[in-house]
Design an enzyme around this catalytic site. Structure first.
Site, PDB file in Angstrom:
ATOM      1  N   HIS A 217      -3.282  10.414   8.555  1.00  0.00           N
ATOM      2  CA  HIS A 217      -4.487   9.769   8.004  1.00  0.00           C
ATOM      3  C   HIS A 217      -4.561   9.872   6.486  1.00  0.00           C
ATOM      4  O   HIS A 217      -5.530  10.369   5.923  1.00  0.00           O
ATOM      5  CB  HIS A 217      -5.758  10.388   8.605  1.00  0.00           C
ATOM      6  CG  HIS A 217      -6.085   9.800   9.920  1.00  0.00           C
ATOM      7  ND1 HIS A 217      -6.730   8.605  10.040  1.00  0.00           N
ATOM      8  CD2 HIS A 217      -5.829  10.225  11.158  1.00  0.00           C
ATOM      9  CE1 HIS A 217      -6.860   8.331  11.315  1.00  0.00           C
ATOM     10  NE2 HIS A 217      -6.317   9.275  12.023  1.00  0.00           N
ATOM     11  N   ASP A 218      -3.516   9.435   5.817  1.00  0.00           N
ATOM     12  CA  ASP A 218      -3.504   9.319   4.365  1.00  0.00           C
ATOM     13  C   ASP A 218      -3.398  10.637   3.623  1.00  0.00           C
ATOM     14  O   ASP A 218      -3.435  10.644   2.392  1.00  0.00           O
ATOM     15  CB  ASP A 218      -4.751   8.596   3.841  1.00  0.00           C
ATOM     16  CG  ASP A 218      -4.651   7.110   4.062  1.00  0.00           C
ATOM     17  OD1 ASP A 218      -3.529   6.653   4.284  1.00  0.00           O
ATOM     18  OD2 ASP A 218      -5.664   6.416   4.009  1.00  0.00           O
ATOM     19  N   ALA A 219      -3.288  11.741   4.324  1.00  0.00           N
ATOM     20  CA  ALA A 219      -3.120  13.003   3.592  1.00  0.00           C
ATOM     21  C   ALA A 219      -1.715  13.029   2.977  1.00  0.00           C
ATOM     22  O   ALA A 219      -0.845  12.255   3.375  1.00  0.00           O
ATOM     23  CB  ALA A 219      -3.296  14.184   4.531  1.00  0.00           C
ATOM     24  N   SER A 397       0.607   4.662   6.353  1.00  0.00           N
ATOM     25  CA  SER A 397      -0.333   4.070   5.392  1.00  0.00           C
ATOM     26  C   SER A 397       0.131   2.700   4.931  1.00  0.00           C
ATOM     27  O   SER A 397      -0.608   2.003   4.257  1.00  0.00           O
ATOM     28  CB  SER A 397      -0.471   4.976   4.179  1.00  0.00           C
ATOM     29  OG  SER A 397      -0.737   6.290   4.587  1.00  0.00           O
ATOM     30  N   ARG A 401      -1.947  -1.969   5.574  1.00  0.00           N
ATOM     31  CA  ARG A 401      -2.504  -2.286   4.246  1.00  0.00           C
ATOM     32  C   ARG A 401      -1.621  -3.244   3.463  1.00  0.00           C
ATOM     33  O   ARG A 401      -2.055  -3.829   2.485  1.00  0.00           O
ATOM     34  CB  ARG A 401      -2.703  -1.004   3.456  1.00  0.00           C
ATOM     35  CG  ARG A 401      -3.762  -0.186   4.144  1.00  0.00           C
ATOM     36  CD  ARG A 401      -3.951   1.145   3.522  1.00  0.00           C
ATOM     37  NE  ARG A 401      -4.679   1.955   4.486  1.00  0.00           N
ATOM     38  CZ  ARG A 401      -4.590   3.248   4.585  1.00  0.00           C
ATOM     39  NH1 ARG A 401      -3.829   3.897   3.762  1.00  0.00           N
ATOM     40  NH2 ARG A 401      -5.264   3.897   5.484  1.00  0.00           N
TER      41      ARG A 401
END
Lengths: 600, 374
Positions: A217-219, A397, A401
Site C-alpha cells: 500500500h505505497d509504503a 503502485s 495509476r
C-alpha cells in the site's frame, strides 16, 4: 446573422462572422487595435464573442499563416544580437496572446515540422503548455494529467533549502534538508527556476520489488546505511515568541527569572537553563516543560483583597515553555522591540529529524508513500555489481495509476548516473525512451533497466529480474514526529470536565456517537460506561427536593440550599456533563427533580 | 415447546415422506426444538441498533441520485437512497406511484388479451380523444372536435362521451353533432375567463379506464404477462375480475394500508425495502427490515422513523430531547411534570450509567436477611 457580444453584452449582429473575425485579428496583429482583444466564434450558437476586459488568463503563441510560422530565422538572429525584444515581436504580430475562448478556435502545432495549412498557431516551446510547477515533473507526457497535478502539489511540500539566509530567518515551523541534490533527470524548468541553487530532494537508487509486505500500500522500505549516511536528514526550526506586554494602569510584564513566591511558580528545575536576564542561552538541549523565556505578569483582576497582599505574591507566572511533545536545541536568541515598542524575545529551537517509520516520501510523479521499514544494508537486495538500493518501491503502485513517467525517469536516472550527465526530461521534448535504452545497452547493462539481484539475507538469487535505477525523491514535510499522539490521562476542559481536544492540547481521542452505537450493538454495557467515565463525578443530591446539595469537606457536613442543614443528602455518581444539563434546565425554569432509590 | 407453524408443517411432511414411527418422530422433534432454540435471539441483544447498522451501512453505498434509463421500456421508478428515505419516512405519497398487476391464469398467457385489459385499465380523459378544443368567443361557448381514430383505439363510443358530458355539466347547454360537441354555460354572466376555466375542466373529464392509472405497460414475466403501471389505484384494480388479487401490488404503502390493512402495509414496507436494496446489488437479512417494519406499524398506523414518528414516540424525555428540537420536548415535559424512568439506552448514556442492553441488562440480586424473614 451572427450575434456579436462584447465582454458578454450583446451589441449587434453581423452578416459575415468569418470576415469580421478575420478583420479584427488582422487589426490586432498590425497594431491598429489593442493586443489585449480576443475574438472567438461559437459555431453551434452562431455567435461571436469579443473580450477586452480584465481577468482573463492568456498565453503567448507564434502566429502561423498559410502553413508557415511568422517567426523567421532573422527574428531569432536579431533576438540573439539583442537588436529586438519580445515586445517588438508582439507589436509586429509574430507573437500574439490567446485567451481560453480564442484558443478553442485555434489549431496549435507543437513542433514546427508538424505545421499543416490548417494550423493557426505554433507553440513557442512545449514548456508554456504547463505552469512552472507541472513542468518540474519529468516525462510528463507519459503520465496522466492527474498524476502530474499530484506531482506538482507534492513538489510544494518537499523539503529543501528554500532560502540562503536561513540563519537570520525566523519562519514558523519549517524544515530544511541537510544534503539536497540537483536531480540527474531534470526538465528545462529546473534551469529556468535555477533549482541548482535551492534543490529539494535527493537522487536515490530505487528497486521496484515487493519486500516482505513492508512496502504494501505505497509504503517504501529504506536502507538503514543510507539514512546513517545522511539520506533525507532534515532539521526543523520552531521559533518561540515572548513579549513584555503593557497593561492598563501602567503595569507591565517583566522578562526575568521568576521569584519563588510568585503564583504558578514551576520547579527550580524548569528554570535551570535561564541566564540572568531570564532568557535561555543558545545550544542548550531543551525538553518539554523547560522554560525558554521567564516572564512575570501582573495579577489578572485587581481586587481589594489582592491589593492588601504584600510584595510579588499577586503576580502570575507566564513564562514561555517548550511545547508538549517537542524537543530540540536552542539555535539562536533574538532580542528586539515589537511594533508597540515592547521588549520582544524570539528563541529559535532546532530539532534534527532523521527519517523514521511513518515519514512521508514521494517521487515526482504523485507516487507518495510512507516509510514502512528501515532495514540494515546487509539485508538489502544487491545487484551483480554490488549496488544496493536506497529505496524499495512497491510494483503494485504502478499499473492502476499508469505513471509511466515514473518508470522512464528511473531508466533515465540510471543512464545519467552511468554517463555522468544530466538527462533532459522536459515534457514533449525529452530524450526518447529508445535512446535511453540504447545508451544503457552501450554502457553494458540490460536495455530494459532490469538486473539480476540477490537477496541480502540469504544470498540467494531473486528469481525475477528487478528494475533498478536512479530516481529523484522528495522528503515531504509530513513527519510522524509532528503528528504522533496518544493519551491515557491528561488535561480536561474547565466547563465540562471532559478531556481536551487536539494534539496541541494533549487531547483525548473522541469516542463518537456511531462508535457508541457499536458498543451498544455488542451489548457491552459496562465497557461503554467505562469509556464514558472521563467526566465521572460524585455529586451530593438532596433526597427531599431532588436538587444538588453542598458538601463541606472541612466540616464533613452536607447542606441543601433549599431544604436546609438537616436535609437527607446522598452521593450520586453521574456524568459531570449531566450535572451541567441539570444546571441548564434550572436556568430554563425547569425543575429537574431527581427521584433517588437504591440501585439494588 | 411450541414450534412455529411452518416448522410443524415441515415435521409433518417429513413424517409422511420418510414414514417415521412414534419414537423416531419424537427424536426428530427434539432435534428440531434444539435447533429452533439455538436460532432464537438471546435476551438482551441490541436488535434495534444491529438492524439500524445493518441497513444504514449498505445505505452509504446506494446511489444518491435517481437514475433514468433513457429509451428503456421500463417505467421510471424512484430508486436507491431517495426511495429508501421515502419508505422509512413514511411519506404520504410516493414520488413515483406504480403498480404491478398480475392477472388470472386464463388471461395472463395471451399477449393480445393482456393488452386489451391494459387499455381498459388506462385512465382516459377527454383530452386523450379530441382532435381540437377551442373557445368560441363569438358564441361564448367551448367547441370540441373528437378524434374518431383515437376513440376507436381506446374503444370508446361517441354516445358514451356525450352521456358523460351531459352528466357532468348539467347546467350547461350542450349541442352535439358528428364528432362535435359544443358546451355553452347557461349562466347569464359568462365572461371569457370562466369559459377558459370550463375548457380546462372539460379536458380533464374522466371518460374511461381507472382513475389514477396514467401509464400501462404489459411486460413478460416468466411465461405469463403482467401489467406495470405508473399511477396507482389499488381499490379499483382489485375489483376487476381479470386481476389476480393475491399477487397484485402497489408501491404506495398508505394505499395498501387503507385498502388491505396494517399487516399488508407492513409486508409492503418489507417488500419495497428489499427491492430497493436488491436493485443496487445489496443483500440485507430480512429480519432487520422486518424489525423496522414492525416498529413502523406496531400501533396500527404507519409511523415514519423520525421526529414525528418512532423517535418522537419514545417514552423518555431525555431520549427525545437528545434527538431533535430539545427545547420543545423539555418544556412540554416540564409543563406536564413528566417522569423519566431512565429505562432505555440513550438516557443511561447521558447520565453515565450502564445501558440496559447486553451485559447491562442482568443484575445480581442480593437476598437480604429482612427479605428472608418475610
Amino acid at each position: 446573422m451572427a450575434n456579436v457580444f462584447l465582454n458578454g453584452k450583446f451589441i449587434g449582429t453581423h452578416k459575415n462572422p468569418d470576415k469580421l473575425i478575420k478583420e479584427i485579428k488582422e487589426m490586432r496583429r498590425n497594431g491598429s487595435m489593442p493586443s489585449e482583444i480576443n475574438v472567438s466564434y461559437y459555431n453551434d450558437e452562431d455567435s461571436i464573442f469579443i473580450f477586452s476586459d480584465k481577468g482573463r488568463a492568456r498565453r503567448p503563441l507564434i502566429v502561423v499563416k498559410n502553413g508557415k510560422s511568422l517567426l523567421t530565422k532573422e527574428h531569432i538572429e536579431k533576438l540573439k544580437k539583442n537588436e529586438i525584444k519580445w515586445d517588438d515581436l508582439v507589436k509586429e504580430g509574430v507573437i500574439e496572446y490567446l485567451d481560453a475562448e480564442e484558443e478553442e478556435n485555434a489549431l496549435i502545432a507543437v513542433d514546427e515540422n508538424d505545421i499543416t495549412p490548417e494550423h493557426t498557431h505554433l507553440e513557442i516551446s512545449p514548456i508554456v503548455i504547463m505552469g512552472p510547477q507541472a513542468n518540474m515533473v519529468p516525462y510528463a507526457q507519459h503520465s496522466l494529467s492527474y498524476r502530474i497535478t499530484l506531482g506538482a502539489k507534492m513538489t510544494k511540500q518537499s523539503l529543501g533549502i528554500y532560502a540562503t539566509n536561513l540563519p537570520v530567518r525566523a519562519d514558523t515551523d519549517v524544515s530544511v534538508i541537510h544534503y539536497p541534490q540537483v536531480p540527474i533527470v531534470k526538465t528545462q524548468m529546473y534551469d529556468l527556476l535555477r533549482v541548482e541553487n535551492h534543490p529539494a530532494g535527493q537522487n536515490v537508487i530505487v528497486a521496484i520489488m515487493p519486500f516482505e509486505g513492508y512496502n504494501i500500500h505505497d509504503a517504501v522500505v529504506i536502507n538503514k546505511a543510507s539514512i546513517d549516511r545522511g539520506l533525507f536528514r532534515a532539521t526543523t526550526y520552531r521559533p518561540y515568541k515572548c513579549e513584555e506586554l503593557r497593561y492598563p494602569g501602567g503595569q507591565t510584564d517583566t522578562i526575568a527569572v521568576p521569584d519563588k513566591d510568585i503564583k504558578g511558580y514551576r520547579t527550580e528545575h524548569a528554570y535551570r537553563y535561564l541566564e540572568g536576564d531570564g532568557i535561555v542561552y543558545p545550544e542548550v538541549e531543551v525538553k518539554p516543560g523547560d522554560v525558554l523565556v521567564g516572564k512575570v505578569s501582573p495579577p489578572r483582576f485587581l481586587s481589594s483583597l489582592e491589593e492588601l497582599r504584600v510584595g510579588t505574591e499577586a503576580q502570575r507566572e507566564t513564562s514561555t515553555t517548550l511545547a508538549h511533545g517537542e524537543q530540540g536545541v536552542v539555535e539562536s536568541v533574538l532580542i528586539s522591540e515589537s511594533e508597540e515598542g515592547n521588549k520582544f524575545v524570539k528563541v529559535k529551537v532546532r530539532d534534527q529529524r532523521i527519517p523514521e517509520l511513518g515519514d512521508k516520501f514521494a517521487s515526482r510523479h504523485g507516487q507518495k508513500g510512507i516509510l514502512g521499514l528501515i532495514i540494515p544494508e546487509e539485508d538489502m537486495p544487491f545487484t551483480e555489481n554490488g549496488i544496493v538500493p536506497d529505496i524499495i518501491f512497491s510494483p503494485h503502485s504502478i499499473p492502476t495509476r499508469m505513471t509511466v513517467g515514473h518508470l522512464i525517469e528511473i531508466l533515465g536516472g540510471k543512464v545519467g548516473a552511468l554517463k555522468g550527465k544530466s538527462i533532459d526530461a522536459t515534457a514533449f521534448q525529452s530524450i526518447n525512451e529508445f535512446e535511453l535504452r540504447k545508451m544503457l545497452k552501450e554502457a553494458g547493462f540490460k536495455e530494459d533497466g532490469t538486473e539480476v539481484m540477490y537477496d541480502g539475507r540469504t544470498g540467494e538469487r531473486i528469481r525475477a529480474r528487478i528494475f533498478v535505477g536512479s530516481q529523484y525523491y522528495y522528503r515531504l514535510r509530513h513527519m510522524v514526529a509532528n503528528k504522533i499522539h496518544a493519551r491515557s490521562r491528561g488535561p480536561v476542559q474547565l466547563l465540562t470536565r471532559q478531556p481536551t481536544e487536539g494534539r496541541a492540547k494533549e487531547g483525548g481521542l473522541r469516542l463518537g456517537e456511531m462508535e457508541k452505537d457499536c458498543f451498544v450493538g455488542h451489548g457491552a454495557a459496562l465497557l461503554l460506561k467505562e469509556r464514558f467515565d472521563s467526566d465521572r463525578a460524585v455529586i451530593p443530591i438532596c433526597k427531599q427536593c431532588g436538587l444538588l446539595a453542598i458538601y463541606n469537606k472541612f466540616k464533613n457536613k452536607t447542606v441543601c440550599p433549599v431544604c436546609g442543614d438537616d436535609a437527607p443528602v446522598t452521593f450520586v455518581e453521574m456524568a459531570y456533563a449531566f450535572k451541567l444539563l441539570l444546571d441548564e434546565l434550572k436556568s430554563m425554569c425547569i425543575y429537574p427533580k431527581l427521584n433517588l432509590k437504591p440501585k439494588y | 415447546m411450541i414450534l412455529p407453524q411452518s416448522v410443524e408443517e415441515q415435521l409433518k411432511e417429513l413424517k409422511e415422506t420418510l414414514k417415521l414411527n412414534k419414537a423416531q418422530m419424537e427424536k426428530l422433534r427434539k432435534i428440531a426444538e434444539r435447533q429452533y432454540e439455538k436460532a432464537l435471539i438471546e435476551p438482551g441483544e441490541a436488535v434495534g441498533v444491529v438492524a439500524a447498522q445493518s441497513i444504514g451501512e449498505p445505505g452509504t453505498q446506494l446511489t444518491l441520485r435517481t437514475k433514468w434509463l433513457a429509451g428503456a421500456t421500463e417505467m421510471t421508478v424512484t430508486q436507491g437512497l431517495p426511495r429508501l428515505i421515502e419508505i422509512f419516512d413514511a411519506r404520504r405519497e410516493p414520488s413515483t406511484p406504480a403498480m404491478t398487476i398480475f392477472l388470472k391464469p386464463s388471461y395472463a398467457t395471451s399477449e393480445q388479451r393482456v393488452e386489451e385489459i391494459a387499455l381498459k385499465i388506462l385512465e382516459i380523459t377527454l383530452d386523450d380523444i379530441i382532435k381540437e378544443i377551442d373557445v368560441d368567443l363569438l358564441r361564448m361557448r367551448v367547441e370540441i372536435e373528437l378524434d374518431p381514430q383515437k376513440m376507436k383505439k381506446f374503444g370508446i363510443k361517441e354516445k358514451k362521451v356525450h352521456e358523460i358530458i351531459y352528466e357532468e355539466f348539467k347546467t350547461a347547454k350542450i349541442t352535439t353533432g358528428a364528432y362535435k360537441i359544443n358546451v355553452k354555460p347557461k349562466d347569464e354572466d359568462i365572461d371569457i375567463r370562466k369559459l377558459y376555466k370550463l375548457k380546462v375542466k372539460l379536458r380533464a373529464i374522466h371518460i374511461g379506464g381507472i382513475k389514477g392509472i396514467k401509464q400501462v405497460l404489459p411486460v413478460k414475466h416468466g411465461n405469463n404477462w403482467i401489467i406495470k403501471t405508473s399511477g396507482t389505484n389499488l381499490k379499483e384494480i382489485l375489483k376487476l375480475p381479470e386481476v389476480d388479487i393475491e399477487n397484485t401490488t402497489t408501491n404506495d404503502i398508505f394505499e395498501v394500508f387503507s385498502v388491505l390493512g396494517i399487516e399488508a402495509a407492513r409486508n409492503t414496507i418489507i417488500e419495497e425495502t428489499i427491492n430497493v436494496l436488491k436493485n443496487q446489488g445489496i443483500e440485507v437479512d430480512v429480519r432487520h427490515i422486518m424489525l423496522v417494519a414492525d416498529v413502523m406499524t406496531n400501533d396500527g398506523t404507519i409511523k415514519g422513523i423520525g421526529r414525528y414518528g418512532v423517535s418522537g414516540a419514545k417514552a423518555s424525555v431525555l431520549a427525545r430531547a437528545s434527538f431533535e428540537v430539545p427545547l420543545k420536548h423539555l418544556f412540554n415535559a416540564a409543563v406536564s411534570a413528566e417522569v423519566d424512568d431512565l429505562r432505555s439506552v440513550v438516557e443511561n448514556v447521558m447520565i453515565n450509567q450502564p445501558v440496559p442492553v447486553g451485559t447491562g441488562l442482568v443484575n445480581l440480586k442480593v437476598e437480604k436477611k429482612e427479605d428472608k424473614k418475610k
